[in-house]
Write an enzyme that holds these catalytic residues in place. Structure first.
Site, PDB file in Angstrom:
ATOM      1  N   ASP A 138       3.129   7.460   0.082  1.00 36.44           N
ATOM      2  CA  ASP A 138       4.049   8.619   0.416  1.00 36.44           C
ATOM      3  C   ASP A 138       3.956   9.390  -0.680  1.00 36.44           C
ATOM      4  O   ASP A 138       3.166   9.171  -1.901  1.00 36.44           O
ATOM      5  CB  ASP A 138       5.166   8.239   1.043  1.00 36.44           C
ATOM      6  CG  ASP A 138       5.466   8.986   1.985  1.00 36.44           C
ATOM      7  OD1 ASP A 138       5.751  10.430   1.606  1.00 36.44           O
ATOM      8  OD2 ASP A 138       6.287   8.913   3.062  1.00 36.44           O
TER       9      ASP A 138
ATOM     10  N   LYS B 209       0.755  -1.348   0.075  1.00 38.08           N
ATOM     11  CA  LYS B 209      -0.185   0.132  -0.090  1.00 38.08           C
ATOM     12  C   LYS B 209       0.935   1.287  -0.115  1.00 38.08           C
ATOM     13  O   LYS B 209       0.938   2.143   1.062  1.00 38.08           O
ATOM     14  CB  LYS B 209      -0.991   0.077   1.076  1.00 38.08           C
ATOM     15  CG  LYS B 209      -1.719  -1.098   1.209  1.00 38.08           C
ATOM     16  CD  LYS B 209      -3.094  -0.828   2.358  1.00 38.08           C
ATOM     17  CE  LYS B 209      -3.845  -2.208   2.581  1.00 38.08           C
ATOM     18  NZ  LYS B 209      -3.145  -3.375   3.116  1.00 38.08           N
TER      19      LYS B 209
HETATM   20  P1  5BU Z   1      -8.159 -11.619   6.652  1.00 42.56           P
HETATM   21  O1  5BU Z   1      -7.168 -12.519   7.681  1.00 42.56           O
HETATM   22  O2  5BU Z   1      -8.844 -12.248   5.687  1.00 42.56           O
HETATM   23  O3  5BU Z   1      -8.882 -10.477   7.451  1.00 42.56           O
HETATM   24  O4  5BU Z   1      -6.858 -10.601   5.769  1.00 42.56           O
HETATM   25  C1  5BU Z   1      -7.266  -9.791   4.970  1.00 42.56           C
HETATM   26  C2  5BU Z   1      -5.887  -9.424   4.408  1.00 42.56           C
HETATM   27  O5  5BU Z   1      -6.257  -8.343   3.472  1.00 42.56           O
HETATM   28  C3  5BU Z   1      -4.901  -8.457   5.310  1.00 42.56           C
HETATM   29  O6  5BU Z   1      -3.811  -8.950   5.204  1.00 42.56           O
HETATM   30  C4  5BU Z   1      -5.411  -7.177   5.013  1.00 42.56           C
HETATM   31  O7  5BU Z   1      -3.857  -6.626   5.231  1.00 42.56           O
HETATM   32  C5  5BU Z   1      -5.569  -7.137   3.624  1.00 42.56           C
HETATM   33  N1  5BU Z   1      -6.909  -5.974   3.459  1.00 42.56           N
HETATM   34  C6  5BU Z   1      -7.926  -6.120   3.947  1.00 42.56           C
HETATM   35  O8  5BU Z   1      -8.467  -6.982   4.982  1.00 42.56           O
HETATM   36  N2  5BU Z   1      -8.942  -4.981   3.684  1.00 42.56           N
HETATM   37  C7  5BU Z   1      -8.620  -3.928   2.832  1.00 42.56           C
HETATM   38  O9  5BU Z   1      -9.297  -3.219   2.682  1.00 42.56           O
HETATM   39  C8  5BU Z   1      -7.486  -4.008   2.457  1.00 42.56           C
HETATM   40  C9  5BU Z   1      -6.508  -4.902   2.610  1.00 42.56           C
HETATM   41 BR1  5BU Z   1      -6.936  -2.720   1.100  1.00 42.56          BR
END
Ligand code: 5BU
Length: 489
Positions: free
Chosen positions: A323, A320
Site C-alpha cells: 500500500d 507482501k
Molecule cells: P506452495 O504450497 O509451495 O504452492 O506454497 C507457496 C507459498 O509461496 C505460498 O505461501 C505462497 O503464498 C507463496 N508464493 C508463491 O507461491 N508464489 C509467489 O510468486 C510468491 C509467493 Br511472491
C-alpha cells in the site's frame, strides 16, 4: 635514479615545480592529520600550457619506451585529467575518464568514453603516494571489462605506493622519484643538504597503506570476478558490506547444509508449532501468512520465536506489503499482529513505488537482525508482473540496502552477490494447482534460475504422516545438492 642521468626537460620541470609552488617545503598538515615537511600539488604545473605540454610529452615517451600496450589513456581525476587530455591531443590516442562520483551512485557505469571490454588502458597520474587513487581507477576500469596493467606517474613520493600497487597487478612507472627530485632541487640551490636529509628521513619513516574502503572494494571485485558464476554461501557471507542478516543466513545455510524455507500455510497455532518443531532442524527459514491463523495471539509468537532460536531458523512473514507508505508503516508495526516486533524477514511489492520502503523503514528501527525482500516476479500463471518489476526491485534494493536483503523471484534480479534470491513455487511434482500456481523442481530453481533459497509449501506440508520425514529430507537434500552441483549440468 641518479640525478646526473635526468633528461634536461625533466630537470627543468622539477625546477619549475618549485618555482610555481607545486613542490613546497615547510610544515604542512596532510588530510590524514600527519605533519609533512614537503607538499606536492601538481595543479600549478598542469594549469600552464608549457609545463603541461612538456610533462605530457615525457609521460607519453615513457609509455612508448616501456612498450606498454595501450588502446586508451585514462587520467586519475582530477589533476591528471589535463595531462591525459594533453597526451591524447598531441599523440592522437583516445581517452576515457573515470567519474569521481559518491558511493550512492551504486553500480552506475563510472567510465565515460568509447571503449569495448578487452581494450588495454594505461593510467596516467601526477603523483603516487599510497596508490589508493590509482587502485580506485583500476577497480572502475576492470569492472568495465577493460585491461589495465600499467600506470605512468610524474612523481613517486616513495612512500610505498609503487610497491602497494604490485599486489594488484599494476606496474607503476614514474618519471622521477621524490628523492631524485630533491637532488635536482639541491643542485639547483633551491634547498640545502640539511633540509633534504630531513625530508628524506621523514619519507622513509612514513610508508603509506592503501585506504581500507578501497581495499574492500577491490576484494569485492575479486570475489565477483573470480568466477562469473555464483560464489559459495561461505564466500558470500564474507563479502564486504553484506547485510548482517544475510551474513547470518549464508552462514546458517552452510552450517545446517540447508537452503530450504518451508511455507507453513496452516491456520491454527497448534498445527504451526507442531510442524515447526518437526521441520526446525532441516530448514533455515519458516514462512508464514500470519493473517490466516485463526487463533493468533502473542503467546503463539513467543513459542514460535523460542522454536526458531532452539532450532536456528528465521521467521519470514510473507505479508507482501504493497500500500502507500503511511499505511504500510502501520500494517508493519501496529494492529493485532505487530509484525515488526517478531518477523525476522518480511517482503514488499513495489506496485505503489518506493514509498512502501519509506513506510517500512521506521519499523526496522535500525535493527540489523531484520530485513525485507522485494517481490520481483511471481510463480503464478498469467500474473501481471512484467519486466518493470525486477528492474525496479533492483533499482530500489541498491538505495535501501540498509534493510533490503534480497528478492522473491523466479530468476535472479541482481548480479550483486550480497543480495539473497528466494524462489517460491517449488515442488518435486511440477503439475501445479488448479488456482494458477506453477511449480519448478528444486534443481530448476537453483541451477537454472539461480535461487539461493527455495520456498516449498505443500510439497512438504502436504506429505502424509508416514512419508513426512522422508519428504522433508528429500527436499533438503535435493535443494542443497543442487546448490553444491550448481555448476554442473
Ligand atoms: P506452495 O504450497 O509451495 O504452492 O506454497 C507457496 C507459498 O509461496 C505460498 O505461501 C505462497 O503464498 C507463496 N508464493 C508463491 O507461491 N508464489 C509467489 O510468486 C510468491 C509467493 Br511472491
Amino acid at each position: 635514479m641518479s640525478s646526473a642521468m635526468i633528461d634536461p626537460t625533466l630537470r627543468q620541470l622539477i625546477a619549475d615545480c618549485h618555482h610555481f609552488e607545486a613542490i613546497k617545503f615547510g610544515d604542512f598538515v596532510l588530510k590524514t592529520g600527519i605533519h609533512s615537511p614537503i607538499y606536492l600539488d601538481i595543479r600549478p604545473m598542469v594549469n600552464r600550457p608549457k609545463p603541461l605540454k612538456q610533462l605530457s610529452e615525457l609521460m607519453y615517451k615513457k609509455i612508448i619506451s616501456m612498450n606498454i600496450t595501450h588502446d586508451l589513456i585514462c587520467g586519475v581525476p582530477y589533476s591528471a585529467l589535463s595531462i591525459a587530455s594533453s597526451i591524447c591531443v598531441q599523440k592522437f590516442v583516445n581517452m576515457i575518464t573515470k567519474r569521481k562520483e559518491n558511493k550512492d551512485y551504486g553500480t552506475k557505469q563510472l567510465i565515460e568514453g568509447q571503449y569495448k571490454p578487452g581494450d588495454h588502458v594505461v593510467i596516467v597520474e601526477d603523483i603516487i603516494s599510497s596508490g589508493s587513487s590509482i587502485l580506485e581507477t583500476v577497480i572502475a576500469l576492470r569492472s568495465a571489462g577493460l585491461v589495465v596493467t600499467d600506470a605512468i606517474v610524474f612523481i613517486d613520493r616513495q612512500q610505498n605506493g609503487v610497491n602497494n600497487m604490485k599486489e594488484y597487478g599494476i606496474d607503476v612507472h614514474s618519471l622521477i622519484d621524490v628523492k631524485t627530485a630533491l637532488d635536482v632541487l639541491e643542485e639547483e640551490k633551491r634547498i640545502n643538504g640539511h633540509q633534504k636529509s630531513g625530508i628524506i628521513e621523514w619519507i622513509d619513516a612514513n610508508p603509506l597503506r592503501i585506504n581500507d574502503d578501497i581495499v574492500n572494494e577491490w576484494k569485492l571485485l575479486c570475489l565477483q570476478n573470480k568466477t562469473s558464476k555464483l560464489l559459495s554461501y561461505e564466500e558470500r557471507s564474507q563479502l564486504p558490506e553484506t547485510h548482517p542478516l544475510s551474513q547470518q543466513l549464508f552462514k546458517l545455510m552452510v552450517r545446517k547444509k540447508s537452503n530450504l524455507c518451508v511455507a507453513v500455510d496452516l491456520t491454527t497455532s497448534k498445527e504451526i508449532l507442531d510442524l515447526a518443531e518437526k521441520i526446525g532442524p532441516s530448514i533455515v527459514m519458516l514462512k508464514l501468512h500470519i493473517d490466516i491463523v485463526e487463533d493468533f495471539d502473542h503467546k503463539f509468537i513467543e513459542e514460535l520465536t523460542a522454536l526458531a532460536a532452539e532450532h536456528e531458523f528465521f521467521i519470514f512473514e510473507d505479508r507482501k506489503f504493497a500500500d502507500i507508505g503511511q499505511t504500510v508503516g502501520l500494517q508493519f508495526t501496529k494492529g493485532v499482529h505487530r509484525i515488526s516486533s517478531w518477523a525476522h524477514i518480511v517482503n514488499a511489492h513495489l506496485v505503489s513505488g518506493p514509498g512502501v520502503l519509506e513506510g517500512l523503514r521506521q519499523g526496522f528501527e535500525k535493527d540489523s537482525n531484520r530485513g525485507c525482500l522485494l517481490v520481483a516476479s511471481m510463480s503464478t500463471k498469467d500474473n501481471l508482473m512484467n519486466s518493470a518489476f525486477p528492474k525496479s526491485a533492483y533499482k530500489w534494493s541498491q538505495k535501501y540496502k540498509d534493510f533490503v536483503i534480497g528478492f522473491i523471484c523466479q530468476s535472479r534480479v541482481s548480479a550483486d552477490q550480497r543480495f539473497i534470491h528466494m524462489t517460491p513455487g517449488v515442488h518435486i511434482d511440477v503439475s501445479g494447482d488448479p488456482l494458477g500456481q506453477q511449480y519448478v523442481t528444486p534443481e530448476e530453481a537453483i541451477k537454472k534460475r539461480g535461487a539461493d533459497v527455495v520456498i516449498v509449501g505443500r510439497g512438504i506440508t502436504g506429505a502424509s504422516d508416514r512419508e513426512f520425514d522422508h519428504t522433508l529430507q528429500l527436499y533438503q537434500k535435493r535443494a542443497f545438492e543442487a546448490y553444491l552441483n550448481r555448476d554442473s549440468d
